[in-house]
Design a protein around this motif. Structure first.
Motif, mmCIF file in Angstrom:
data_model
loop_
_atom_site.group_PDB
_atom_site.id
_atom_site.type_symbol
_atom_site.label_atom_id
_atom_site.label_comp_id
_atom_site.label_asym_id
_atom_site.label_seq_id
_atom_site.Cartn_x
_atom_site.Cartn_y
_atom_site.Cartn_z
ATOM 1 N N ILE A 197 0.724 -1.239 -0.145
ATOM 2 C CA ILE A 197 0.019 -0.140 0.160
ATOM 3 C C ILE A 197 0.806 1.320 0.030
ATOM 4 N N ARG A 198 1.930 1.280 0.844
ATOM 5 C CA ARG A 198 2.603 2.351 0.741
ATOM 6 C C ARG A 198 3.329 2.714 -0.679
ATOM 7 N N GLN A 199 3.986 1.535 -1.207
ATOM 8 C CA GLN A 199 4.603 1.854 -2.462
ATOM 9 C C GLN A 199 3.555 2.122 -3.512
ATOM 10 N N LEU A 200 2.393 1.697 -3.542
ATOM 11 C CA LEU A 200 1.288 2.027 -4.508
ATOM 12 C C LEU A 200 0.987 3.532 -4.247
ATOM 13 N N ASN A 201 0.783 3.868 -2.939
ATOM 14 C CA ASN A 201 0.264 5.177 -2.688
ATOM 15 C C ASN A 201 1.590 6.216 -3.237
ATOM 16 N N ASP A 202 2.916 5.740 -3.041
ATOM 17 C CA ASP A 202 4.000 6.480 -3.445
ATOM 18 C C ASP A 202 3.921 6.874 -4.894
ATOM 19 N N ARG A 203 3.576 5.796 -5.754
ATOM 20 C CA ARG A 203 3.325 5.958 -7.108
ATOM 21 C C ARG A 203 1.878 6.470 -7.668
ATOM 22 N N CYS A 204 1.246 7.158 -6.567
ATOM 23 C CA CYS A 204 -0.072 7.617 -7.190
ATOM 24 C C CYS A 204 -1.048 6.410 -7.968
ATOM 25 N N LEU A 205 -0.910 5.455 -7.488
ATOM 26 C CA LEU A 205 -1.919 4.358 -7.911
ATOM 27 C C LEU A 205 -2.782 3.972 -7.126
ATOM 28 N N ASP A 206 -3.786 5.124 -6.967
ATOM 29 C CA ASP A 206 -4.791 5.284 -5.895
ATOM 30 C C ASP A 206 -5.668 4.035 -5.733
ATOM 31 N N ALA A 236 10.645 7.782 -9.304
ATOM 32 C CA ALA A 236 10.793 9.168 -9.981
ATOM 33 C C ALA A 236 10.446 8.900 -11.396
ATOM 34 N N LYS A 237 11.145 8.065 -12.108
ATOM 35 C CA LYS A 237 10.820 7.605 -13.400
ATOM 36 C C LYS A 237 9.418 7.069 -13.647
ATOM 37 N N PHE A 238 8.938 6.295 -12.853
ATOM 38 C CA PHE A 238 7.392 5.983 -13.080
ATOM 39 C C PHE A 238 6.709 6.997 -12.996
ATOM 40 N N LEU A 239 6.641 8.094 -11.906
ATOM 41 C CA LEU A 239 5.659 8.944 -11.949
ATOM 42 C C LEU A 239 5.870 9.782 -13.011
ATOM 43 N N CYS A 240 6.964 10.215 -13.433
ATOM 44 C CA CYS A 240 7.211 10.998 -14.789
ATOM 45 C C CYS A 240 6.450 10.332 -15.909
ATOM 46 N N TYR A 241 6.545 9.276 -16.053
ATOM 47 C CA TYR A 241 6.154 8.484 -17.418
ATOM 48 C C TYR A 241 4.546 8.522 -17.029
ATOM 49 N N GLY A 294 17.177 -3.732 -19.518
ATOM 50 C CA GLY A 294 16.858 -4.629 -18.137
ATOM 51 C C GLY A 294 16.950 -3.671 -16.991
ATOM 52 N N THR A 295 16.489 -2.437 -16.997
ATOM 53 C CA THR A 295 16.375 -1.506 -15.938
ATOM 54 C C THR A 295 14.922 -1.498 -15.778
ATOM 55 N N ILE A 296 13.927 -1.782 -16.311
ATOM 56 C CA ILE A 296 12.558 -1.399 -15.905
ATOM 57 C C ILE A 296 12.173 -2.354 -14.597
ATOM 58 N N ASP A 297 11.344 -1.526 -14.053
ATOM 59 C CA ASP A 297 10.659 -2.399 -12.670
ATOM 60 C C ASP A 297 9.288 -2.732 -13.077
ATOM 61 N N SER A 298 8.711 -3.230 -12.016
ATOM 62 C CA SER A 298 7.191 -4.216 -12.213
ATOM 63 C C SER A 298 6.195 -2.638 -12.557
ATOM 64 N N PHE A 299 6.505 -1.726 -11.833
ATOM 65 C CA PHE A 299 5.469 -0.428 -12.289
ATOM 66 C C PHE A 299 5.420 0.085 -13.576
ATOM 67 N N CYS A 300 6.694 0.381 -14.163
ATOM 68 C CA CYS A 300 6.922 0.392 -15.578
ATOM 69 C C CYS A 300 6.488 -0.316 -16.165
ATOM 70 N N LEU A 301 6.665 -1.831 -15.907
ATOM 71 C CA LEU A 301 5.966 -2.687 -16.967
ATOM 72 C C LEU A 301 4.456 -2.674 -16.853
ATOM 73 N N TRP A 334 1.095 -7.271 -5.966
ATOM 74 C CA TRP A 334 0.026 -6.628 -5.137
ATOM 75 C C TRP A 334 -0.707 -5.388 -5.964
ATOM 76 N N ASN A 335 -0.299 -5.159 -7.085
ATOM 77 C CA ASN A 335 -0.945 -4.031 -7.975
ATOM 78 C C ASN A 335 -2.213 -4.720 -8.775
ATOM 79 N N TRP A 336 -3.350 -4.275 -8.013
ATOM 80 C CA TRP A 336 -4.643 -4.768 -8.484
ATOM 81 C C TRP A 336 -4.909 -4.137 -9.977
ATOM 82 N N SER A 337 -4.480 -3.085 -10.271
ATOM 83 C CA SER A 337 -4.610 -2.242 -11.407
ATOM 84 C C SER A 337 -3.946 -3.150 -12.610
ATOM 85 N N ALA A 338 -3.021 -3.601 -12.314
ATOM 86 C CA ALA A 338 -2.189 -4.489 -13.280
ATOM 87 C C ALA A 338 -2.954 -5.785 -13.540
#
Length: 577
Positions: free
Chosen positions: A15-24, A127-132, A178-185, A214-218
């Motif tokens: 939840i903390r990580q999802l909130n940090d990325r504004c995946l409300d 920061a990259k994820f939030l930018c994209y 190979g530098t992409i994370d799960s959120f950018c995926l 845990w990203n239900w949106s994905a």
């Protein structure tokens, strides 16, 4: 550590990580499941468990107990997601900056391009994820504005997200390096889906949920790309407990309601107080037309979560179908006070006015729902129903077509299209759409009956096919009791008196079991009396005639005349000249 405690720790961190990325939306979903895990009352005060104590026994009544040992909280491969999360959090906490905080503030105020501009030189993955993500939402916002400017809020438009091309290029480069994370995926999967590259989108989204489950949106985006059970079965998913949530939801969408129920009941072994699971169980039972149980579940949900609006439009459909005017009025007033300008609220109010017979006012609210969310599926379908009531068939057809454009698996919209073309006297077109609806919902007797009525029309007059459809309807719990009577009439029309008598008898037994009289009863008694007389089963014929004598009107005189004829025929049979 028990599996419930594992799930708690995983969800809290997620939840903390999802909130940090504004995946409300994903954070909200995860938080609801977190609170849905039963707390140990010996370890927590009453204030910590009051949300759960507010629930009634409904969760026990509709639940099959699952041993906690059967619940898998980590993948078979043994990867510890909790440990992985801790490492990620340490990295992210170290690179949090004033620029990120400023960008997040802009994002929260819906100033997406400003947020992306602030983060253009930041290097952390967060920061990259939030930018994209900011750029993606800026493109979506502009697309909506163009749609309204060009065609109006409900019109069709060729507007596209202008950021998709650059985002695909950037995210593809991250993947290759190979530098992409799960959120950018996850975001890459969104982009690919919008561009119509479904196979690659599925692959990318599977990789996203495998690395951060845990990203239900994905999961939701992945589900929307699984329109066939074969596609679902071919996904290479990691064996985490979130997979069960995904499969339960996917089965629901694929009309596999019993399989979905089994999954949700299994999940209740750990998430005993999840309102989400209760709502999904209600949805499955709604599709199985078990309206009494659906009403009980939603009553309990509202007692526990009185300001809930999610899924309440489905509850209003149940109340509408049961013609529970006072209950529907109550829920309409409740959502107006809670949040009047939600699509679900507008649909509930629309159903309220429809039940009152105020169809023009009902349409106003369904259109309002679509102004708030032009892809709100049920609003298009319900608005189509209202236009049918108003005899505005072209508008109804357009509404239903918009619904199937959004979701081709919405059997109600296909059924509505069939009804519309049937009203226009075009049974062949109607049959085409009814076939689509019955393919998606083969257990609904109404759809088989609609097909049968098309086959019966003068233009088609395909009575054998009509009989097959009525037979299927009779096997599908035909609550309106149409199929048996129609089967009897069709067999009688074709000169098949034995088959007709069989179905008239079954229909009569059903009416007797329900202890009610119906117009069909007189017809059934008359046919059976005459049939038994012709078969020289005089005692049975007399029984049917005697029952007809209790009827008022011309049937009584017909019964008297028939009874005299039966007795005369019996006398001739026993005492021939």
């Amino acid at each position: 550590m028990g599996s419930k405690e594992n799930c708690r720790n995983e969800l809290r961190s997620a939840i903390r990580q999802l909130n940090d990325r504004c995946l409300d939306s994903a954070a909200k979903w995860a938080a609801e499941q977190l609170v849905g895990i039963e707390q140990d009352p010996s370890k927590y005060s009453s204030s910590h468990t009051r949300f759960q104590r507010g629930s009634s026994s409904i969760r026990r009544r509709f639940r099959t107990a699952t041993p906690e040992s059967a619940f898998t909280s980590t993948p078979i491969a043994g990867v510890s997601y909790v440990a992985t999360q801790s490492l990620l959090e340490d990295e992210y906490d170290a690179v949090d900056s004033d620029f990120y905080l400023l960008a997040k503030s802009y994002f929260d105020c819906r100033e997406y391009r400003r947020a992306a501009h602030v983060l253009r030189d930041q290097t952390s993955k967060k920061a990259k994820f939030l930018c994209y993500y900011s750029l993606y939402l800026a493109g979506e916002k502009r697309k909506e504005e163009e749609t309204i400017e060009l065609e109006g809020s409900l019109g069709r438009s060729d507007a596209v997200n202008q950021e998709l091309v650059s985002l695909e290029r950037e995210l593809s480069a991250l993947l290759k390096s190979g530098t992409i994370d799960s959120f950018c995926l996850y975001l890459y999967g969104l982009v690919l889906k919008q561009k119509g590259t479904d196979n690659l989108a599925r692959t990318v989204l599977v990789e996203s949920v495998s690395s951060f489950p845990w990203n239900w949106s994905a999961w939701s985006e992945l589900q929307s790309l699984c329109t066939r059970i074969e596609t679902l079965n071919n996904l290479n998913l990691t064996n985490h407990w979130m997979k069960d949530f995904f499969l339960a939801s996917a089965y629901q969408e694929l009309r596999m309601h019993n399989e979905s129920l089994a999954k949700y009941e299994h999940l209740q072994g750990t998430f005993s107080f999840s309102n989400y699971i209760q709502a999904q169980i209600a949805k499955a039972k709604y599709n199985l037309r078990e309206f009494e149980e659906v009403e009980v579940i939603f009553d309990d949900l509202l007692r526990n979560d009185p300001y809930r609006i999610d899924d309440m439009d489905m509850y209003s459909n149940v109340l509408y179908a049961k013609e529970c005017f006072s209950a529907l009025s109550s829920i309409a007033h409740r959502v107006v006070l809670t949040d009047k300008y939600r699509p679900e609220s507008c649909c509930i109010i629309g159903n309220y006015y429809s039940l009152k017979g105020q169809h023009e006012k009902s349409v106003i609210y369904f259109r309002r729902a679509l102004k708030l969310n032009k892809n709100f599926l049920s609003a298009w379908t319900l608005m189509g129903h209202e236009y049918v009531e108003m005899k505005n068939i072209p508008a109804a057809v357009d509404a239903y077509r918009r619904a199937v454009d959004i979701n081709g698996r919405d059997y109600r919209a296909w059924y509505g299209l069939g009804q519309a073309y049937e009203m226009m006297g075009m049974p062949l077109y109607a049959l085409h759409y009814f076939k689509k609806s019955v393919f998606l919902q083969p257990s609904d007797s109404r759809l088989w009956i609609a097909m049968a009525q098309c086959y019966k029309t003068e233009q088609l007059h395909m009575l054998e096919e009509a009989i097959k459809c009525y037979e299927r309807a009779a096997k599908c719990n035909d609550r309106e009791a149409i199929a048996l009577h129609e089967l009897a009439k069709l067999h009688s029309e074709l000169g098949r008196s034995e088959e007709a008598a069989f179905y008239y008898q079954k229909d009569l037994e059903r009416m007797d079991a329900e202890d009610r009289e119906a117009p069909n009863m007189v017809e059934a008694l008359l046919f059976l009396a005459r049939h038994c007389k012709a078969q020289k089963r005089f005692e049975e014929a007399e029984v049917y005639c005697t029952r007809l004598l209790d009827c008022a009107g011309p049937e009584k005189e017909t019964a008297k005349s028939l009874l005299r004829g039966i007795r005369h025929a019996r006398d001739v049979e026993h005492f021939p000249h």
